[in-house]
Design a protein around this motif. Structure first.
Motif, mmCIF file in Angstrom:
data_model
loop_
_atom_site.group_PDB
_atom_site.id
_atom_site.type_symbol
_atom_site.label_atom_id
_atom_site.label_comp_id
_atom_site.label_asym_id
_atom_site.label_seq_id
_atom_site.Cartn_x
_atom_site.Cartn_y
_atom_site.Cartn_z
ATOM 1 N N ASN A 10 0.841 -1.196 0.000
ATOM 2 C CA ASN A 10 0.000 0.000 0.000
ATOM 3 C C ASN A 10 0.879 1.250 0.000
ATOM 4 O O ASN A 10 1.406 1.650 1.041
ATOM 5 N N ALA A 11 1.044 1.856 -1.169
ATOM 6 C CA ALA A 11 1.938 3.011 -1.291
ATOM 7 C C ALA A 11 1.491 4.179 -0.420
ATOM 8 O O ALA A 11 2.321 4.932 0.102
ATOM 9 N N ALA A 12 0.184 4.346 -0.225
ATOM 10 C CA ALA A 12 -0.318 5.457 0.583
ATOM 11 C C ALA A 12 0.119 5.344 2.033
ATOM 12 O O ALA A 12 0.226 6.353 2.740
ATOM 13 N N SER A 13 0.388 4.125 2.496
ATOM 14 C CA SER A 13 0.782 3.944 3.891
ATOM 15 C C SER A 13 2.177 4.501 4.163
ATOM 16 O O SER A 13 2.484 4.888 5.295
ATOM 17 N N LEU A 14 3.028 4.553 3.123
ATOM 18 C CA LEU A 14 4.341 5.175 3.296
ATOM 19 C C LEU A 14 4.187 6.686 3.375
ATOM 20 O O LEU A 14 4.803 7.344 4.219
ATOM 21 N N ASP A 15 3.334 7.250 2.523
ATOM 22 C CA ASP A 15 3.072 8.687 2.572
ATOM 23 C C ASP A 15 2.486 9.095 3.920
ATOM 24 O O ASP A 15 2.754 10.191 4.418
ATOM 25 N N ALA A 16 1.682 8.214 4.513
ATOM 26 C CA ALA A 16 1.034 8.519 5.788
ATOM 27 C C ALA A 16 2.037 8.706 6.919
ATOM 28 O O ALA A 16 1.729 9.345 7.928
ATOM 29 N N LEU A 17 3.241 8.169 6.767
ATOM 30 C CA LEU A 17 4.251 8.304 7.819
ATOM 31 C C LEU A 17 4.724 9.750 7.984
ATOM 32 O O LEU A 17 5.280 10.107 9.020
ATOM 33 N N ASP A 18 4.495 10.586 6.958
ATOM 34 C CA ASP A 18 4.893 11.987 7.055
ATOM 35 C C ASP A 18 4.235 12.670 8.255
ATOM 36 O O ASP A 18 4.843 13.509 8.918
ATOM 37 N N TYR A 19 2.973 12.326 8.515
ATOM 38 C CA TYR A 19 2.243 12.928 9.629
ATOM 39 C C TYR A 19 2.938 12.639 10.960
ATOM 40 O O TYR A 19 3.175 13.537 11.778
ATOM 41 N N PHE A 20 3.297 11.373 11.169
ATOM 42 C CA PHE A 20 3.925 10.981 12.419
ATOM 43 C C PHE A 20 5.351 11.516 12.506
ATOM 44 O O PHE A 20 5.807 11.955 13.571
ATOM 45 N N MET A 21 6.064 11.498 11.377
ATOM 46 C CA MET A 21 7.439 11.971 11.375
ATOM 47 C C MET A 21 7.519 13.458 11.720
ATOM 48 O O MET A 21 8.442 13.900 12.407
ATOM 49 N N GLU A 22 6.547 14.227 11.249
ATOM 50 C CA GLU A 22 6.551 15.652 11.546
ATOM 51 C C GLU A 22 6.489 15.901 13.053
ATOM 52 O O GLU A 22 7.219 16.735 13.589
ATOM 53 N N MET A 23 5.631 15.165 13.741
ATOM 54 C CA MET A 23 5.529 15.321 15.187
ATOM 55 C C MET A 23 6.791 14.836 15.899
ATOM 56 O O MET A 23 7.253 15.442 16.869
ATOM 57 N N ILE A 24 7.353 13.735 15.413
ATOM 58 C CA ILE A 24 8.565 13.191 16.029
ATOM 59 C C ILE A 24 9.734 14.154 15.852
ATOM 60 O O ILE A 24 10.552 14.341 16.767
ATOM 61 N N GLU A 25 9.832 14.777 14.684
ATOM 62 C CA GLU A 25 10.922 15.722 14.447
ATOM 63 C C GLU A 25 10.801 16.954 15.338
ATOM 64 O O GLU A 25 11.811 17.493 15.822
ATOM 65 N N MET A 26 9.563 17.405 15.587
ATOM 66 C CA MET A 26 9.380 18.527 16.509
ATOM 67 C C MET A 26 9.805 18.141 17.923
ATOM 68 O O MET A 26 10.429 18.929 18.642
ATOM 69 N N GLU A 27 9.494 16.910 18.312
ATOM 70 C CA GLU A 27 9.902 16.422 19.627
ATOM 71 C C GLU A 27 11.422 16.283 19.699
ATOM 72 O O GLU A 27 12.041 16.588 20.729
ATOM 73 N N THR A 28 12.031 15.842 18.602
ATOM 74 C CA THR A 28 13.492 15.730 18.557
ATOM 75 C C THR A 28 14.144 17.094 18.764
ATOM 76 O O THR A 28 15.098 17.224 19.546
#
Length: 228
Positions: free
Chosen positions: A89-107
């Protein structure tokens, strides 16, 4: 008796990508084909890595868009994040952007406060479904590299790289903590040493310098699904 080291891990990703299956494979050594959308579940399990016991506190989070607003601030306090997508499911890789954005802010927040940045590993799940693959291994690898994450391909069904992925998370957290304790700078770049990327059946095999690759003399297909 040595003290058990606690490590918190948040498992995140789009709905249906196999987050719960991966978590339950680790915790209960079981797999189910039934999909039951998770809002949030917590588990704990002990693993001994490099001679030391670790208590893993796992949070299996919601992936569906309607539940993402329920992401508790406590999820972002984790020592490590496993970002899961579905290779079919290619869309599931794109969906990781949402979580990564929050993780990067926490980093960024942790670095500003002199803390230890979280470890991040991307897992391309369902690698047993090669005939249905929509995301090439190289695509997943490049997505992880561009965001300074480690990379694995996993299969909860076939128990491929499940223990190995969590062992890697543990080792990276331990390394970061040691650096912090000795006054070093914990690495923002949590990538693992570049090994042979998983092979796509439709893509010619890439030639890699043997001196830079940990080779295992095993022709089994699953042995090619290495960590990066």
């Amino acid at each position: 008796m040595d003290e058990v080291e606690k490590i918190s891990i948040t498992v995140c990703g789009d709905g249906g990508c196999g987050k719960s299956s991966i978590t339950l494979r680790l915790v209960r050594s079981q797999w189910t084909s039934e999909y039951d959308p998770t809002i949030e579940d917590s588990y704990s399990v002990t693993r001994t890595i490099d001679g030391r016991s670790h208590l893993l506190m796992l949070t299996d989070t919601a992936g569906q868009e309607e539940y993402r607003g329920l992401w508790a601030a406590s999820n972002l306090q984790s020592d490590a994040f496993l970002l899961v997508y579905d290779i079919t499911n290619a869309a599931s890789l794109d969906a990781l952007d949402y979580f990564m954005e929050m993780i990067e802010m926490e980093t960024d927040r942790r670095l500003d406060e002199g803390g230890v940045p979280p470890v991040k590993i991307v897992a391309g799940n369902k690698c047993d479904l090669q005939s249905q693959r929509m995301v090439r291994s190289q695509q997943g690898l490049e997505w992880a590299r561009n965001r300074k994450c480690g990379y694995m391909e996993t299969s909860a069904r076939e128990m491929v790289n499940i223990e190995e992925t969590f062992a890697l998370l543990i080792r990276r957290v331990v390394e970061a903590r040691k650096l912090q304790a000795t006054g070093g700078v914990a690495p923002v770049d949590n990538r693992t040493k570049a090994l042979t990327p998983p092979s796509d059946p439709e893509k010619p095999k890439t030639t890699i310098d043997p001196s830079k690759v940990n080779k295992r003399r095993n022709d089994n297909f699953w042995s090619k699904l290495k960590c990066w």
